[in-house]
Design a protein around this motif. Sequence first.
Motif, PDB file in Angstrom:
ATOM      1  N   ILE A  26      -4.069 -41.500   7.880  1.00  8.98           N
ATOM      2  CA  ILE A  26      -5.044 -40.508   7.648  1.00  8.98           C
ATOM      3  C   ILE A  26      -6.479 -41.079   7.876  1.00  8.98           C
ATOM      4  N   LEU A  27      -7.213 -40.515   8.644  1.00 10.20           N
ATOM      5  CA  LEU A  27      -8.522 -40.952   9.233  1.00 10.20           C
ATOM      6  C   LEU A  27      -9.698 -40.030   8.579  1.00 10.20           C
ATOM      7  N   GLU A  28     -10.562 -40.635   7.690  1.00  6.13           N
ATOM      8  CA  GLU A  28     -11.877 -39.838   7.135  1.00  6.13           C
ATOM      9  C   GLU A  28     -12.795 -40.228   7.236  1.00  6.13           C
ATOM     10  N   ILE A  41     -12.938 -25.100  -7.965  1.00  5.27           N
ATOM     11  CA  ILE A  41     -12.066 -24.363  -7.214  1.00  5.27           C
ATOM     12  C   ILE A  41     -10.825 -23.568  -8.053  1.00  5.27           C
ATOM     13  N   GLN A  42     -10.687 -22.340  -7.586  1.00  3.16           N
ATOM     14  CA  GLN A  42      -9.778 -21.532  -8.555  1.00  3.16           C
ATOM     15  C   GLN A  42      -8.302 -21.658  -7.687  1.00  3.16           C
ATOM     16  N   LEU A  43      -7.223 -21.869  -8.224  1.00  2.00           N
ATOM     17  CA  LEU A  43      -5.997 -22.064  -7.786  1.00  2.00           C
ATOM     18  C   LEU A  43      -5.088 -20.843  -8.109  1.00  2.00           C
ATOM     19  N   VAL A 128     -13.858 -43.424   9.118  1.00  2.00           N
ATOM     20  CA  VAL A 128     -13.588 -43.442  10.440  1.00  2.00           C
ATOM     21  C   VAL A 128     -13.756 -41.912  11.081  1.00  2.00           C
ATOM     22  N   PRO A 129     -14.870 -41.714  11.518  1.00  2.38           N
ATOM     23  CA  PRO A 129     -15.296 -40.343  12.136  1.00  2.38           C
ATOM     24  C   PRO A 129     -14.624 -40.278  13.395  1.00  2.38           C
ATOM     25  N   VAL A 130     -13.717 -39.480  13.548  1.00  4.50           N
ATOM     26  CA  VAL A 130     -12.810 -39.264  14.927  1.00  4.50           C
ATOM     27  C   VAL A 130     -13.682 -38.485  15.836  1.00  4.50           C
ATOM     28  N   PRO A 245     -23.914 -23.112   3.087  1.00  3.80           N
ATOM     29  CA  PRO A 245     -23.626 -22.159   3.992  1.00  3.80           C
ATOM     30  C   PRO A 245     -22.151 -21.835   4.360  1.00  3.80           C
ATOM     31  N   ILE A 246     -21.815 -20.633   4.520  1.00  5.24           N
ATOM     32  CA  ILE A 246     -20.529 -20.178   4.733  1.00  5.24           C
ATOM     33  C   ILE A 246     -20.310 -19.813   6.252  1.00  5.24           C
ATOM     34  N   ALA A 247     -19.402 -20.815   6.665  1.00  6.12           N
ATOM     35  CA  ALA A 247     -18.815 -20.593   8.115  1.00  6.12           C
ATOM     36  C   ALA A 247     -17.805 -19.985   8.179  1.00  6.12           C
ATOM     37  N   ALA A 274     -10.904 -16.179  -2.867  1.00 10.62           N
ATOM     38  CA  ALA A 274     -10.737 -17.528  -3.404  1.00 10.62           C
ATOM     39  C   ALA A 274      -9.212 -18.080  -2.754  1.00 10.62           C
ATOM     40  N   GLN A 275      -9.293 -18.034  -1.565  1.00  7.51           N
ATOM     41  CA  GLN A 275      -7.952 -18.285  -1.027  1.00  7.51           C
ATOM     42  C   GLN A 275      -7.986 -19.547   0.201  1.00  7.51           C
ATOM     43  N   GLY A 276      -9.087 -20.027   0.430  1.00  4.21           N
ATOM     44  CA  GLY A 276      -9.150 -21.054   1.581  1.00  4.21           C
ATOM     45  C   GLY A 276      -8.443 -22.193   1.144  1.00  4.21           C
TER      46      GLY A 276
HETATM   47  C1  LIG Z   1     -18.406 -21.235  -2.114  1.00  2.00           C
HETATM   48  C2  LIG Z   1     -16.706 -21.599  -1.834  1.00  2.00           C
HETATM   49  C3  LIG Z   1     -15.837 -21.319  -2.806  1.00  2.00           C
HETATM   50  C4  LIG Z   1     -14.499 -21.472  -2.809  1.00  2.00           C
HETATM   51  N1  LIG Z   1     -13.470 -21.206  -3.512  1.00  2.00           N
HETATM   52  C5  LIG Z   1     -12.277 -21.425  -3.351  1.00  2.00           C
HETATM   53  C6  LIG Z   1     -11.350 -20.930  -4.366  1.00  2.00           C
HETATM   54  O1  LIG Z   1     -11.627 -20.811  -5.538  1.00  2.00           O
HETATM   55  N2  LIG Z   1     -10.202 -21.186  -4.096  1.00  2.00           N
HETATM   56  C7  LIG Z   1      -9.646 -21.680  -2.989  1.00  2.00           C
HETATM   57  O2  LIG Z   1      -8.258 -21.992  -2.599  1.00  2.00           O
HETATM   58  N3  LIG Z   1     -10.597 -21.838  -1.895  1.00  2.00           N
HETATM   59  C8  LIG Z   1     -11.913 -21.680  -2.107  1.00  2.00           C
HETATM   60  N4  LIG Z   1     -12.766 -22.161  -1.034  1.00  2.00           N
HETATM   61  C9  LIG Z   1     -12.259 -22.652   0.196  1.00  2.00           C
HETATM   62  C10 LIG Z   1     -11.879 -23.818   0.175  1.00  2.00           C
HETATM   63  O3  LIG Z   1     -13.012 -24.692  -0.410  1.00  2.00           O
HETATM   64  C11 LIG Z   1     -11.534 -24.605   1.666  1.00  2.00           C
HETATM   65  O4  LIG Z   1     -10.929 -23.551   2.327  1.00  2.00           O
HETATM   66  C12 LIG Z   1     -10.859 -25.958   1.535  1.00  2.00           C
HETATM   67  O5  LIG Z   1     -11.624 -26.786   0.858  1.00  2.00           O
HETATM   68  C13 LIG Z   1     -10.575 -26.450   2.772  1.00  2.00           C
HETATM   69  O6  LIG Z   1     -10.045 -27.689   2.666  1.00  2.00           O
HETATM   70  P1  LIG Z   1      -9.935 -28.585   4.312  1.00  2.00           P
HETATM   71  O7  LIG Z   1      -9.334 -29.537   3.804  1.00  2.00           O
HETATM   72  O8  LIG Z   1      -9.485 -27.583   5.161  1.00  2.00           O
HETATM   73  O9  LIG Z   1     -11.398 -28.868   4.726  1.00  2.00           O
HETATM   74  P2  LIG Z   1     -12.585 -29.819   4.212  1.00  2.00           P
HETATM   75  O10 LIG Z   1     -12.451 -29.808   2.610  1.00  2.00           O
HETATM   76  O11 LIG Z   1     -13.868 -29.276   4.813  1.00  2.00           O
HETATM   77  O12 LIG Z   1     -11.971 -31.240   4.449  1.00  2.00           O
HETATM   78  C14 LIG Z   1     -12.218 -31.533   5.666  1.00  2.00           C
HETATM   79  C15 LIG Z   1     -12.226 -33.388   5.513  1.00  2.00           C
HETATM   80  O13 LIG Z   1     -12.413 -33.764   6.851  1.00  2.00           O
HETATM   81  C16 LIG Z   1     -13.228 -34.734   7.205  1.00  2.00           C
HETATM   82  N5  LIG Z   1     -13.723 -34.890   8.508  1.00  2.00           N
HETATM   83  C17 LIG Z   1     -14.615 -34.013   9.014  1.00  2.00           C
HETATM   84  N6  LIG Z   1     -14.741 -34.216  10.251  1.00  2.00           N
HETATM   85  C18 LIG Z   1     -14.145 -35.436  10.652  1.00  2.00           C
HETATM   86  C19 LIG Z   1     -13.729 -36.196  11.622  1.00  2.00           C
HETATM   87  N7  LIG Z   1     -14.471 -35.877  12.747  1.00  2.00           N
HETATM   88  N8  LIG Z   1     -13.108 -37.337  11.525  1.00  2.00           N
HETATM   89  C20 LIG Z   1     -12.521 -37.589  10.106  1.00  2.00           C
HETATM   90  N9  LIG Z   1     -12.718 -36.935   8.993  1.00  2.00           N
HETATM   91  C21 LIG Z   1     -13.456 -35.813   9.326  1.00  2.00           C
HETATM   92  C22 LIG Z   1     -14.287 -34.471   5.945  1.00  2.00           C
HETATM   93  O14 LIG Z   1     -15.170 -35.385   5.605  1.00  2.00           O
HETATM   94  C23 LIG Z   1     -13.432 -33.761   4.727  1.00  2.00           C
HETATM   95  O15 LIG Z   1     -13.085 -34.815   4.044  1.00  2.00           O
HETATM   96  C24 LIG Z   1     -14.156 -21.882  -1.297  1.00  2.00           C
HETATM   97  C25 LIG Z   1     -15.086 -22.298  -0.406  1.00  2.00           C
HETATM   98  C26 LIG Z   1     -16.559 -21.956  -0.623  1.00  2.00           C
HETATM   99  C27 LIG Z   1     -17.382 -22.139   0.715  1.00  2.00           C
END
Ligand SMILES: Cc1cc2nc3c(=O)[nH]c(=O)nc-3n(C[C@H](O)[C@H](O)[C@H](O)COP(=O)(O)OP(=O)(O)OC[C@H]3O[C@@H](n4cnc5c(N)ncnc54)[C@H](O)[C@@H]3O)c2cc1C
Length: 364
Positions: A26-28, A41-43, A128-130, A245-247, A274-276
């Motif tokens: 895993i590269l973070e 976060i809600q699960l 490690v930013p990819v 900001p929400i994208a 609350a599903q992302g």
């Molecule tokens: C206000 C809000 C409330 C929410 N509430 C809920 C909820 O209650 N329940 C729910 O299920 N979901 C909820 N969500 C959605 C949920 O937070 C996201 O869908 C989830 O966190 C996505 O996880 P992810 O691992 O895909 O992305 P991220 O959490 O964004 O993780 C991406 C990771 O990749 C790393 N990364 C990025 N670019 C690079 C790169 N170039 N090289 C290496 N590493 C990199 C980042 O540092 C990060 O650690 C909510 C979202 C928001 C905005």
Amino acid sequence: MIVVVGAGIAGLASALALSPFAKVLILERRSSEDANAGAGIQLSPNAIHALRFLSTDLAQSVVDRASAPSGLQILGAAGRSPLAAVNYRAVMHQRYGAPYLTIARGELYQALIDAVGSDPRITLKDNVPVASVERVGDGWRLADLAEPCSFLVAADGVNSAVRGAVTGDGPIDTGFIAWRGTGGTDADVTSLTMMPGRHLVRYALREDTDNVVLVDKGPASDRPAALDSAQAFAVADVTGWRPWPIAVREPHWFGDGTLAAVGDASHAMVPFLAQGGAMALEDAAQLKAEVSRDGLTAAAVDAYAKARAPRIKRVAAQAKQQGLIYHVPAPASWGRDLVIKAGGERAVLRRVDWIYRWRPAHQG
Ligand SMILES: Cc1cc2nc3c(=O)[nH]c(=O)nc-3n(C[C@H](O)[C@H](O)[C@H](O)COP(=O)(O)OP(=O)(O)OC[C@H]3O[C@@H](n4cnc5c(N)ncnc54)[C@H](O)[C@@H]3O)c2cc1C
């Protein structure tokens, strides 16, 4: 070797999903200490089922770290008495076979990191930013690695560099800001307050702390706009407001060849259901099911995409629709409130039944 880019919920869960089949790196880009800091976060039950499919120990560790709210109250803009209430404790286990939990993101992250740390087939590299990804034959070359990898997982969130390198598309700004803060807690009930153009969600993170999210239209400033007097009481004790900001990512993209896209990199959606995060966990579970059948192959990624696409499309569309329902101004909101009141718990559950009842297909 499998490379997973990003150590968020999606990346850590995917690494656990795939480690039975090959070594995983895993590269973070950040330090994993601050990678998942902040808020809660809600699960929902489907997220718990996905965790159980990945590892029953992991699921138990999350349950142990989380709170289980007794219910949900839905309020209109006008007042403090709920239009409808759902008794989580009575219905969740009985109807969906799993609890509805709320948890600090740091705690969820720690449970995932502990599981990753105790798996000798997974290595996590921080800082490690990819930046670049290139296809070489059936595999993928990353600038930071000497050797190409045979299977790549894009789990680098809504601004995914991996996705950008392969598809050339980028995130779409919705104009919404989620303001996050914390307050004291005196109830174990989750509340949702609907107001014209915005909504407020409040739930317990721990015994003494509530997570509060106020969703409003931007622009981001240093604090959210004041609420009307009818709702101001609900945020009177909240401190530490921070804008988020929400994208979103549209169209949804699940990968290409031996590259699988998971979580927000694949399908970031508005968070109004609350599903992302739940979808990110489901993605990992589905990927595990497909790889256990087809191996680390393009066919597995194809099957994963086919299994996930219709569900993600429907969840994202319903999340968007929730926003329209929550934010409708008067006088239309009066009709909405009457419908919610008349439907009560049964109508609220009917809308989410198909989401919470999920199980991974082709369980391997
Ligand atoms: C206000 C809000 C409330 C929410 N509430 C809920 C909820 O209650 N329940 C729910 O299920 N979901 C909820 N969500 C959605 C949920 O937070 C996201 O869908 C989830 O966190 C996505 O996880 P992810 O691992 O895909 O992305 P991220 O959490 O964004 O993780 C991406 C990771 O990749 C790393 N990364 C990025 N670019 C690079 C790169 N170039 N090289 C290496 N590493 C990199 C980042 O540092 C990060 O650690 C909510 C979202 C928001 C905005």
